[in-house]
Scaffold this active site. Structure first.
Site: not given
Ligand code: NAP
Length: 343
Positions: A9, A11, A32, A57, A168
């Site tokens: 779910n 972004f 979750r 997780i 990371k």
């Molecule tokens: P996001 O919308 O916050 O998505 C994070 C996802 O991980 C959500 O589904 C969240 O679930 C889940 N999650 C986080 N903590 C958790 C836990 N303790 N147990 C179970 N699920 C958990 O962020 P995003 O930007 O899409 O990030 C997705 C991935 O891309 C991550 O690995 C992030 O490090 C990586 N990333 C992001 C960026 C950026 O600029 N956005 C850049 C580089 C890498 P909930 O919604 O239920 O919290």
């Protein structure tokens, strides 16, 4: 055969789901809670999407049930779940441990229940795994797909962003270590996708809320700055469009040239003033309603004030044109302004 996507779910993951479903993949999406599953199923409304609930997780057996029940149909795994937060004072509990344990947990569940059929494992890592906050700010340095930050578990706990960056790095290292240690028992190959700051629209307009995911919220804050405000960070951020990040994940499922690679996803630098400048240029409705800041403080077109990011190899391997920074910010801003009924 299916693609298993954790953090489905999120972004970035929703864009991955959208692109997978558009290509007729069957997708098993881990979220979750049942409420989050219901939201995804309703929005996507696609018979090829199924959801499983993985509540926490941090538990090393977190993914066991999901893989015990579905392992035989999973050919690809995309591990996108990891904490991306701007509100905790317990970095170890809320950022580092979930990132690392989540990665160990999913790898071990594949090994236990799906080692016969999983062929590819894609980890959503980050530019943050490649450099420390301090090195990033040093214009004399450069980094590329082979770089690793120098953070240790202890040295990354000075600030939230240090901790996120450490999380990371340590999570990604678990992936490469696992592959090395289990070379004889697993058959899947690995690609990591290491994006810079990711911006762009949410897949669904109804996901636009007053508070967006952490990175898009930076832009959302800028386009709601009160007139006269000039007090904001001018730190330049390497940026990339969310749709390009999703595309790299999907391409990595079946492109043999991406096996064993780290894909460093960035298409240039911008600071918060650039976001304001682009917003005012492209959305005249903001003029007179939102701060202009100091337009000349925009970074775009100026000499590099931070370390050089060299992702020539990634761009060559992927072979597609990355979307422009203007499109990236415009797509996000347009969606927010439409949601607010301003355009
Ligand atoms: P996001 O919308 O916050 O998505 C994070 C996802 O991980 C959500 O589904 C969240 O679930 C889940 N999650 C986080 N903590 C958790 C836990 N303790 N147990 C179970 N699920 C958990 O962020 P995003 O930007 O899409 O990030 C997705 C991935 O891309 C991550 O690995 C992030 O490090 C990586 N990333 C992001 C960026 C950026 O600029 N956005 C850049 C580089 C890498 P909930 O919604 O239920 O919290």
């Amino acid at each position: 055969m299916s693609v298993f996507v954790s953090g489905a779910n999120g972004f970035i993951a929703q864009h991955i789901l959208a692109q997978l479903l558009a290509k007729d993949y069957n997708v098993i999406a881990a979220v979750r809670s049942q409420e989050k599953a219901d939201g995804l199923l309703k929005n996507f409304d696609n018979p090829n999407l199924q959801c499983v609930i993985v509540p926490d997780i941090t538990k090393l057996e977190a993914f066991d049930d999901a893989f015990k029940n579905n392992g035989s149909k999973i050919k690809y795994v995309i591990h996108a779940a990891s904490p991306v937060t701007d509100h905790t004072d317990n970095f170890e509990r809320d950022i580092l441990i979930p990132a690392v344990n989540g990665t160990k947990a999913i790898l071990n569940s594949i090994k236990k229940y799906a080692s016969e059929n999983v062929e590819r494992f894609i980890q959503t890592s980050s530019l943050a795994a490649l450099t420390t906050v301090q090195d990033y700010a040093n214009p004399k340095l450069s980094f590329n797909e082979k770089s690793w930050s120098t953070y240790t578990w202890e040295s990354c706990q000075g600030s939230m962003f240090d901790a996120y960056s450490g999380s990371k790095k340590f999570a990604e290292q678990e992936v490469w270590k696992f592959a090395e240690e289990n070379r004889d028992t697993i058959k899947f190959s690995i690609t990591t996708v290491n994006p810079a700051f990711v911006f762009g629209p949410q897949v669904f307009d109804n996901e636009v809320k007053s508070k967006l995911n952490v990175t898009c919220q930076i832009v959302n804050d800028m386009i709601h700055l009160p007139i006269g405000a000039t007090d904001f960070s001018l730190n330049p951020l390497y940026c990339v469009h969310v749709e390009d990040v999703a595309k790299a994940h999907v391409q990595a499922l079946d492109d043999p040239t991406l096996v064993g690679k780290r894909l460093l996803m960035s298409n240039g630098l911008a600071n918060r003033q650039d976001m304001l400048n682009i917003a005012h240029d492209d959305f005249p409705i903001l003029n007179g309603n939102v701060a202009v800041g100091t337009p000349s403080n925009g970074f775009i077109g100026k000499p590099l004030p931070v370390a050089t990011l060299d992702n020539t190899d990634t761009k060559q391997l992927l072979g597609f044109q990355f979307k422009s920074l203007n499109d990236m910010f415009d797509d996000l801003i347009r969606q927010v302004l439409k949601h607010e009924g301003k355009i």
